[in-house]
Design an enzyme around this catalytic site. Structure first.
Site, PDB file in Angstrom:
ATOM      1  CG  HIS A 296       2.467   6.979 101.654  1.00 50.46           C
ATOM      2  ND1 HIS A 296       2.941   6.071 100.732  1.00 50.46           N
ATOM      3  CD2 HIS A 296       1.362   7.465 101.312  1.00 50.46           C
ATOM      4  CE1 HIS A 296       2.283   5.973  99.890  1.00 50.46           C
ATOM      5  NE2 HIS A 296       1.022   6.817 100.281  1.00 50.46           N
TER       6      HIS A 296
ATOM      7  CD  GLU B 236      -2.450   6.948 104.247  1.00 50.64           C
ATOM      8  OE1 GLU B 236      -3.195   6.684 103.571  1.00 50.64           O
ATOM      9  OE2 GLU B 236      -1.565   7.845 103.988  1.00 50.64           O
ATOM     10  CG  HIS B 237      -0.743   2.942 101.582  1.00 47.90           C
ATOM     11  ND1 HIS B 237      -1.121   2.403 100.268  1.00 47.90           N
ATOM     12  CD2 HIS B 237      -0.941   3.991 101.550  1.00 47.90           C
ATOM     13  CE1 HIS B 237      -1.228   3.440  99.416  1.00 47.90           C
ATOM     14  NE2 HIS B 237      -1.114   4.618 100.192  1.00 47.90           N
TER      15      HIS B 237
ATOM     16  CD  GLU C 265       0.349   6.041  96.344  1.00 43.80           C
ATOM     17  OE1 GLU C 265       0.267   7.045  97.145  1.00 43.80           O
ATOM     18  OE2 GLU C 265       0.253   5.087  96.850  1.00 43.80           O
TER      19      GLU C 265
END
Length: 427
Positions: free
Chosen positions: A67, A70-71, A142
């Site tokens: 993840h 991906e960012h 987040e």
């Protein structure tokens, strides 16, 4: 390059595996105004332990790397990729799941230019120590935000009840502690292992010229250098067949309690035929009983146990599977006991041939309606392609499904040891 016609659904798919290993699928639909493209790698949050390319010893990376990666892919040394897409009239996005990371865009103009942008930014990583440290704060916020969301807590809590060792039990974003340990070197190592073209798929659907598009993709890929293809060696822990925990209850500031019942699915890889059989039948049966027209749904609703938040979902992956049935309920104990009882009773209920036909027709109808969406087709095609299944043939597979296959599967499907309950009560 191969061209395949699917007469039953009136579609034509063009496919080619490039010299560097990239699998390309093109679905031209000239009647549409928009085009959707998705560039996906077979790499998700569960891929924590693996043997890096060109190495012999396995490594384990911090939870949440997929993840995090991906960012960081959207941020380059001198520009932001979202701004590039925006200038070209495209809406871009990305997502990370347990098993997939994907980058995508939707546009009505400059399609080829946007495809080139998509390919180029995903295949040109840039990570610095400074930008990695900055991202930790953003993703940490987040993670904290999701921890305050009851629905997400119930989803992950149910999965954590089901799985003892498998990394599917880990939140896709990781934890604040785990992401603090991520380094630039972790990102490059994971990128070089999992973002090789031979582990990736490009699917484009919509209004474009297929010959020109394929030429652009080939030219783009041939101009880049990649390491030789190599089989990825992933390492997964042993996982018991039964659910890890029978029940968990937490308290949160909610106005209405929530409850979910989880079903632990298969553990270990299934062949394509068995996988599809499990996938189709589970969907048909749960929909038959728990959709709004189903008998179990009506009973729960009539007794005031559920409201319109009630849902069920199934996730079938190569190495694991699960199903979750949940929602808001003022009586979580009764919800849990009734849903479990209903699930265990399915094998005792003799599904008639007439009911089977209704199930199948409904499933085919829902699938055909969903296939009006190019986004749905592209995402589903990539999902099934990973396990060796042609998504475009699923309608015909449903038509070929035999009554005896369903009744036989149901008899062996659910056992009490595979069930768990997760409850959220008001503080």
């Amino acid at each position: 390059m191969s061209l395949k016609r699917y007469e039953d659904i009136n579609e034509v798919l063009i496919a080619e595996k490039l010299a560097n290993g990239l699998q390309v699928f093109l679905l031209p639909k000239k009647e549409l105004s928009k085009t959707f493209a998705i560039f996906s790698t077979n790499y998700g949050s569960v891929d924590l332990s693996f043997v890096p390319r060109d190495k012999e010893e396995a490594v384990t990376v911090p939870e949440g790397v997929a993840h995090f990666l991906e960012h960081k892919m959207f941020e380059k040394e001198d520009h932001d990729v979202f701004a590039d897409f925006s200038k070209q009239g495209a809406s871009a996005n990305a997502f990370t799941s347990f098993t997939t990371t994907a980058y995508l865009f939707t546009a009505t103009n400059y399609i080829e230019k946007n495809v080139k942008t998509l390919l180029d930014f995903v295949q040109a990583p840039y990570f610095s120590d400074q930008s990695v440290e900055k991202e930790k704060g953003i993703i940490g916020q987040e993670i904290t935000m999701y921890e305050d969301q009851p629905d997400w807590r119930m989803f992950m809590g149910t999965i954590q009840n089901l799985f003892k060792n498998h990394p599917v039990k880990v939140d896709i974003a990781g934890t604040v502690e785990s992401i603090s340990a991520i380094t630039k070197e972790n990102l490059y190592e994971c990128y070089e292992t999992f973002y090789h073209p031979d582990n990736m798929t490009l699917f484009i659907a919509g209004n474009f010229d297929e010959k020109s598009m394929m030429s652009l993709i080939k030219e783009n890929q041939s101009a880049k250098e990649f390491a030789p293809s190599d089989q990825i060696r992933r390492i997964m822990p042993d996982e018991p067949r039964e659910a890890y925990k029978k029940e968990t209850t937490i308290k949160m500031p909610v106005s209405t309690p929530r409850c979910a019942v989880g079903i632990k699915g298969h553990i270990g890889e299934l062949n394509s035929e068995t996988y599809l059989l499990h996938d189709l039948i589970q969907g048909m049966v749960l929909d038959f009983y728990f959709s709004q027209g189903g008998s179990f749904y009506q009973q729960l609703y009539n007794e005031g146990i559920i409201d319109n938040s009630f849902y069920f979902e199934i996730n079938m992956e190569k190495g694991f599977g699960y199903a979750i049935i949940g929602g808001n309920t003022s009586e979580p104990e009764k919800f849990s006991s009734m849903v479990k009882e209903m699930l265990l009773s399915i094998k005792e209920k003799k599904i008639s041939e007439e009911e089977f036909e209704r199930m199948r027709k409904k499933q085919i109808g829902q699938l055909l309606r969903s296939m009006n969406s190019v986004e749905f087709i592209a995402k589903q095609y990539i999902h099934y392609h990973r396990v060796g299944i042609d998504f475009m043939e699923i309608v015909s597979k449903l038509e070929e499904l035999a009554y005896e296959q369903v009744t036989s599967f149901v008899q062996d499907w659910i056992d009490e040891e595979q069930l768990t309950t997760f409850k959220i009560k008001a503080e």
